[in-house]
Design a protein around this motif. Sequence first.
Motif, PDB file in Angstrom:
ATOM      1  N   MET A   1      15.674   6.809  67.485  1.00  0.00           N
ATOM      2  CA  MET A   1      14.534   6.264  68.186  1.00  0.00           C
ATOM      3  C   MET A   1      14.798   6.243  69.690  1.00  0.00           C
ATOM      4  SD  MET A   1      12.047   3.541  67.049  1.00  0.00           S
ATOM      5  CE  MET A   1      11.082   2.500  68.002  1.00  0.00           C
ATOM      6  N   MET A   2      15.983   5.893  70.034  1.00  0.00           N
ATOM      7  CA  MET A   2      16.338   5.846  71.448  1.00  0.00           C
ATOM      8  C   MET A   2      16.354   7.244  72.054  1.00  0.00           C
ATOM      9  SD  MET A   2      16.954   3.755  73.723  1.00  0.00           S
ATOM     10  CE  MET A   2      17.641   3.569  75.314  1.00  0.00           C
TER      11      MET A   2
ATOM     12  N   SER B   1      14.452   9.829  71.241  1.00  0.00           N
ATOM     13  CA  SER B   1      13.113  10.359  71.500  1.00  0.00           C
ATOM     14  C   SER B   1      12.515   9.736  72.748  1.00  0.00           C
ATOM     15  CB  SER B   1      12.210  10.121  70.290  1.00  0.00           C
ATOM     16  OG  SER B   1      12.035   8.731  70.079  1.00  0.00           O
ATOM     17  N   ARG B   2      12.779   8.451  72.973  1.00  0.00           N
ATOM     18  CA  ARG B   2      12.272   7.804  74.192  1.00  0.00           C
ATOM     19  C   ARG B   2      12.947   8.404  75.427  1.00  0.00           C
ATOM     20  NH1 ARG B   2      11.998   1.356  72.835  1.00  0.00           N
ATOM     21  NH2 ARG B   2      10.317   1.515  71.310  1.00  0.00           N
ATOM     22  N   PHE B   3      14.239   8.621  75.322  1.00  0.00           N
ATOM     23  CA  PHE B   3      14.986   9.184  76.436  1.00  0.00           C
ATOM     24  C   PHE B   3      14.500  10.597  76.748  1.00  0.00           C
ATOM     25  CE2 PHE B   3      18.970  10.906  78.311  1.00  0.00           C
ATOM     26  CZ  PHE B   3      19.086  10.006  79.355  1.00  0.00           C
TER      27      PHE B   3
ATOM     28  N   ARG C   1      11.499  11.855  76.011  1.00  0.00           N
ATOM     29  CA  ARG C   1      10.136  11.772  76.530  1.00  0.00           C
ATOM     30  C   ARG C   1      10.148  11.375  78.000  1.00  0.00           C
ATOM     31  NH1 ARG C   1       7.610   7.544  73.710  1.00  0.00           N
ATOM     32  NH2 ARG C   1       8.052   8.740  71.843  1.00  0.00           N
ATOM     33  N   MET C   2      11.073  10.535  78.391  1.00  0.00           N
ATOM     34  CA  MET C   2      11.163  10.092  79.776  1.00  0.00           C
ATOM     35  C   MET C   2      11.463  11.283  80.696  1.00  0.00           C
ATOM     36  SD  MET C   2      13.619   7.153  81.419  1.00  0.00           S
ATOM     37  CE  MET C   2      15.105   8.112  81.245  1.00  0.00           C
TER      38      MET C   2
ATOM     39  N   ASN D   1       8.368  13.720  80.828  1.00  0.00           N
ATOM     40  CA  ASN D   1       7.213  13.263  81.598  1.00  0.00           C
ATOM     41  C   ASN D   1       7.558  12.906  83.042  1.00  0.00           C
ATOM     42  OD1 ASN D   1       5.653  13.547  79.346  1.00  0.00           O
ATOM     43  ND2 ASN D   1       5.857  11.416  78.716  1.00  0.00           N
TER      44      ASN D   1
END
Length: 177
Positions: A1-2, A4-6, A8-9, A12
């Motif tokens: 989970m971490m 995918s956030r990293f 995506r950051m 974007n």
Amino acid sequence: MMGSRFGRMFRNFNIENRAFREIGKEKPVAAPRHPTPENTSEIAQEVTQEIHKKNDPLLSLLKTVYVDSNDPASQSLVPQTEKEEEGERRQLKFSLPGDPYGICDITDVPKGKLSIVEALNALNSHKRAPQTWTPEKVAQEYSLDLKDTQGLLTFFVPFEVKILPPKGGGTQQIKDT
């Protein structure tokens, strides 16, 4: 989970500036076209004239050719089909009364074949009395191959209608409201 956030950051990050930079780039120039000769219509006319020109040496060679052909295969097929029609047919055992489906026009079938009515009758008689209507008897009765008859009686079952009585003593009815 971490992760995918990293990811995506980073994906974007500063996206507007990168988009404007791509849009502002000059477009690639198309490759130059292959040069074509200016007199293509003249070449096409020469080719068509060459095609339609009469070639006397070839024409004289063609006139010397003589072809005489006959088809021996078609002559040998005709007597075989007549023999099949004469000797290897049998009369129908059963037919439908009346003419509901155009089946009554058939009076005989080739040996080794069944009409629809005969097939249903053979299946039904084997189902009702399998001891008397064995595959051997059905094959002999209808001039069939024993292997095909066994397959027919094993894998094809005539329709069976079962009427199930209602469960329990009382019947329920839908009432109109």
